[in-house]
Design an enzyme around this catalytic site. Sequence first.
Site, PDB file in Angstrom:
ATOM      1  N   ARG A 119       0.809  -1.222   0.000  1.00 51.33           N
ATOM      2  CA  ARG A 119       0.000   0.000   0.000  1.00 51.33           C
ATOM      3  C   ARG A 119       0.846   1.277   0.000  1.00 51.33           C
ATOM      4  O   ARG A 119       0.369   2.340   0.381  1.00 51.33           O
ATOM      5  CB  ARG A 119      -0.990   0.003   1.174  1.00 51.33           C
ATOM      6  CG  ARG A 119      -1.982  -1.155   1.121  1.00 51.33           C
ATOM      7  CD  ARG A 119      -3.010  -1.052   2.232  1.00 51.33           C
ATOM      8  NE  ARG A 119      -3.991  -2.129   2.134  1.00 51.33           N
ATOM      9  CZ  ARG A 119      -3.850  -3.315   2.742  1.00 51.33           C
ATOM     10  NH1 ARG A 119      -2.764  -3.544   3.485  1.00 51.33           N
ATOM     11  NH2 ARG A 119      -4.770  -4.233   2.605  1.00 51.33           N
ATOM     12  N   LYS A 141       0.577  10.816 -11.081  1.00 55.14           N
ATOM     13  CA  LYS A 141      -0.277   9.857 -11.785  1.00 55.14           C
ATOM     14  C   LYS A 141       0.563   8.640 -12.152  1.00 55.14           C
ATOM     15  O   LYS A 141       1.589   8.759 -12.807  1.00 55.14           O
ATOM     16  CB  LYS A 141      -0.863  10.465 -13.060  1.00 55.14           C
ATOM     17  CG  LYS A 141      -2.146  11.241 -12.853  1.00 55.14           C
ATOM     18  CD  LYS A 141      -2.757  11.606 -14.196  1.00 55.14           C
ATOM     19  CE  LYS A 141      -4.088  12.302 -14.038  1.00 55.14           C
ATOM     20  NZ  LYS A 141      -4.690  12.638 -15.354  1.00 55.14           N
ATOM     21  N   GLU A 183       4.127  17.635 -25.585  1.00 58.85           N
ATOM     22  CA  GLU A 183       3.612  17.940 -24.253  1.00 58.85           C
ATOM     23  C   GLU A 183       4.017  19.345 -23.804  1.00 58.85           C
ATOM     24  O   GLU A 183       3.262  20.020 -23.095  1.00 58.85           O
ATOM     25  CB  GLU A 183       4.100  16.904 -23.240  1.00 58.85           C
ATOM     26  CG  GLU A 183       3.477  15.521 -23.406  1.00 58.85           C
ATOM     27  CD  GLU A 183       2.033  15.461 -22.898  1.00 58.85           C
ATOM     28  OE1 GLU A 183       1.527  16.478 -22.379  1.00 58.85           O
ATOM     29  OE2 GLU A 183       1.417  14.378 -23.022  1.00 58.85           O
ATOM     30  N   LYS A 225       3.339  22.169 -15.236  1.00 59.48           N
ATOM     31  CA  LYS A 225       2.717  20.972 -14.663  1.00 59.48           C
ATOM     32  C   LYS A 225       2.772  20.998 -13.144  1.00 59.48           C
ATOM     33  O   LYS A 225       1.793  20.636 -12.464  1.00 59.48           O
ATOM     34  CB  LYS A 225       3.379  19.708 -15.198  1.00 59.48           C
ATOM     35  CG  LYS A 225       2.671  18.456 -14.678  1.00 59.48           C
ATOM     36  CD  LYS A 225       2.825  17.254 -15.546  1.00 59.48           C
ATOM     37  CE  LYS A 225       1.857  16.156 -15.092  1.00 59.48           C
ATOM     38  NZ  LYS A 225       2.072  14.885 -15.803  1.00 59.48           N
ATOM     39  N   GLU A 235      -7.337  15.612  -9.730  1.00 56.75           N
ATOM     40  CA  GLU A 235      -8.161  15.982 -10.881  1.00 56.75           C
ATOM     41  C   GLU A 235      -9.622  16.135 -10.488  1.00 56.75           C
ATOM     42  O   GLU A 235     -10.539  15.608 -11.131  1.00 56.75           O
ATOM     43  CB  GLU A 235      -8.028  14.929 -11.991  1.00 56.75           C
ATOM     44  CG  GLU A 235      -8.265  15.470 -13.378  1.00 56.75           C
ATOM     45  CD  GLU A 235      -7.867  14.481 -14.470  1.00 56.75           C
ATOM     46  OE1 GLU A 235      -8.743  13.734 -14.926  1.00 56.75           O
ATOM     47  OE2 GLU A 235      -6.686  14.467 -14.843  1.00 56.75           O
ATOM     48  N   ARG A 250      -6.561  20.340 -12.847  1.00 59.19           N
ATOM     49  CA  ARG A 250      -5.588  19.457 -13.485  1.00 59.19           C
ATOM     50  C   ARG A 250      -6.079  18.906 -14.819  1.00 59.19           C
ATOM     51  O   ARG A 250      -5.285  18.500 -15.662  1.00 59.19           O
ATOM     52  CB  ARG A 250      -5.266  18.308 -12.525  1.00 59.19           C
ATOM     53  CG  ARG A 250      -4.224  17.359 -13.066  1.00 59.19           C
ATOM     54  CD  ARG A 250      -3.887  16.265 -12.096  1.00 59.19           C
ATOM     55  NE  ARG A 250      -2.836  15.445 -12.643  1.00 59.19           N
ATOM     56  CZ  ARG A 250      -1.907  14.839 -11.912  1.00 59.19           C
ATOM     57  NH1 ARG A 250      -1.903  14.961 -10.609  1.00 59.19           N
ATOM     58  NH2 ARG A 250      -0.982  14.104 -12.487  1.00 59.19           N
ATOM     59  N   ASN A 254      -4.998  17.432 -19.819  1.00 53.36           N
ATOM     60  CA  ASN A 254      -5.470  16.429 -20.780  1.00 53.36           C
ATOM     61  C   ASN A 254      -5.731  17.022 -22.160  1.00 53.36           C
ATOM     62  O   ASN A 254      -6.301  16.345 -23.030  1.00 53.36           O
ATOM     63  CB  ASN A 254      -6.753  15.767 -20.267  1.00 53.36           C
ATOM     64  CG  ASN A 254      -6.508  14.894 -19.054  1.00 53.36           C
ATOM     65  OD1 ASN A 254      -5.488  14.226 -18.954  1.00 53.36           O
ATOM     66  ND2 ASN A 254      -7.446  14.902 -18.116  1.00 53.36           N
ATOM     67  N   HIS A 257      -5.566  14.939 -25.303  1.00 49.91           N
ATOM     68  CA  HIS A 257      -5.331  13.556 -24.920  1.00 49.91           C
ATOM     69  C   HIS A 257      -6.500  12.611 -25.172  1.00 49.91           C
ATOM     70  O   HIS A 257      -6.307  11.395 -25.214  1.00 49.91           O
ATOM     71  CB  HIS A 257      -4.938  13.489 -23.440  1.00 49.91           C
ATOM     72  CG  HIS A 257      -3.517  13.869 -23.185  1.00 49.91           C
ATOM     73  ND1 HIS A 257      -2.995  15.091 -23.559  1.00 49.91           N
ATOM     74  CD2 HIS A 257      -2.494  13.192 -22.602  1.00 49.91           C
ATOM     75  CE1 HIS A 257      -1.721  15.139 -23.201  1.00 49.91           C
ATOM     76  NE2 HIS A 257      -1.399  14.012 -22.625  1.00 49.91           N
ATOM     77  N   HIS A 261      -5.308   9.203 -26.839  1.00 47.55           N
ATOM     78  CA  HIS A 261      -5.358   7.873 -26.238  1.00 47.55           C
ATOM     79  C   HIS A 261      -6.112   6.893 -27.133  1.00 47.55           C
ATOM     80  O   HIS A 261      -5.768   5.705 -27.189  1.00 47.55           O
ATOM     81  CB  HIS A 261      -6.013   7.937 -24.863  1.00 47.55           C
ATOM     82  CG  HIS A 261      -5.128   8.544 -23.814  1.00 47.55           C
ATOM     83  ND1 HIS A 261      -5.599   8.910 -22.566  1.00 47.55           N
ATOM     84  CD2 HIS A 261      -3.813   8.858 -23.819  1.00 47.55           C
ATOM     85  CE1 HIS A 261      -4.595   9.410 -21.849  1.00 47.55           C
ATOM     86  NE2 HIS A 261      -3.512   9.393 -22.597  1.00 47.55           N
ATOM     87  N   HIS A 273       3.473   8.588 -27.956  1.00 49.30           N
ATOM     88  CA  HIS A 273       2.467   9.356 -27.224  1.00 49.30           C
ATOM     89  C   HIS A 273       2.431  10.811 -27.683  1.00 49.30           C
ATOM     90  O   HIS A 273       1.356  11.370 -27.924  1.00 49.30           O
ATOM     91  CB  HIS A 273       2.762   9.287 -25.721  1.00 49.30           C
ATOM     92  CG  HIS A 273       1.833  10.102 -24.887  1.00 49.30           C
ATOM     93  ND1 HIS A 273       0.499   9.797 -24.735  1.00 49.30           N
ATOM     94  CD2 HIS A 273       2.042  11.241 -24.169  1.00 49.30           C
ATOM     95  CE1 HIS A 273      -0.072  10.695 -23.952  1.00 49.30           C
ATOM     96  NE2 HIS A 273       0.828  11.590 -23.594  1.00 49.30           N
TER      97      HIS A 273
END
Length: 369
Positions: A119, A141, A183, A225, A235, A250, A254, A257, A261, A273
């Site tokens: 964890r 993330k 990016e 960022k 987010e 946040r 995206n 994106h 994706h 990417h």
Amino acid sequence: MTTMRISVESETPYDVMIGAGVHDELPGLLGNAVQRVAIIFSERLEDHAEVLRVALASAGYSVHLVAVPDGEQAKTADVAQFCWRVLGQNGFTRSDAIVGLGGGTTTDLAGFVAASWLRGVAFVAVPTTVLGMVDAAVGGKTGINTDEGKNLVGAFYEPVGVLCDFETLRSLPVAEVRSGLAEIIKCGFIADPSILELIEAAPGAAQDVNSQILAELIIKGIAVKAKTVAADLRESGGLAGSAGPGSIGREALNYGHTLAHAIERHENFMFRHGDAVAIGMVFVAKLARLTGHITPELAARHRRILELVGLPVSYRDGVWDELQAAMRLDKKARGNQLRFVILDGLAHPAILAGPDDSFLETAYREISR
């Protein structure tokens, strides 16, 4: 350049250290309480991983090297399970640490392994690509892909530090540099237009791993960022449902994106990417123009800047139905409603929820070959 730090003032604050030779700071980040360190690294970086192993072993740590496939092939449940097996066989406890060495896919995987083992154990991101530095390694993330889509399994889990060593960029192919620039350009459109001006003034230097211009662009991208995720780690902003003024948190990161994706999934994750994000930005710029949110000039600026640095701005015809179906599985969708980050103007991101299919089809038709 001298080493600089950008602080990410989020739930668990940490520093991003940027410059030549900052990998030497790794033992200091790990601290004295850690006994064992697993370096999860892209298999093409074996020599670099060995250098880090020797340095950490000299500092008194027990170090285990865990090689994983390069690229998106690393971000699978099978590879994550392999990493967990290594940790279990070597007795890793909560006081031990994981280092992710490689591009964004490697740091995504390593961060997820760190978040899920017992964890949560300490994690240090050591990105070695432009894309990894400005995108994946900063922000907490982590995740892996499934057959149904990209990053559908993951966790928000912040590192104890990020080391962006410019020395690792020296051998990057120009295609990988360009992928990272996508990016950075995204950050220019959503938050810092000075990024766009730098690239327009010196597109060649922006692609040169030895140039001060690229170093400045990376720093600017990381700063955007860091500021964005510090204000909205999980987010939670941007849930109102329609484009309009005000911060969307946040979710602004995206930009481009949603289609990106879908393209990556359509290409079985064999598509860079950044290349997919470049196409996705041109798409949402056209969507924003069609729905009256930005001017034709701002929409055209997307294509122009991306083409200046050799990034793609179109995708194949005849696959819209497949791409639209993939977008409906995207994390940003709400129920059956597609959501897109668009612009309400330069550096003013907004949410467009549930646009009419005719706008989507027209926008895609304009970018399809």
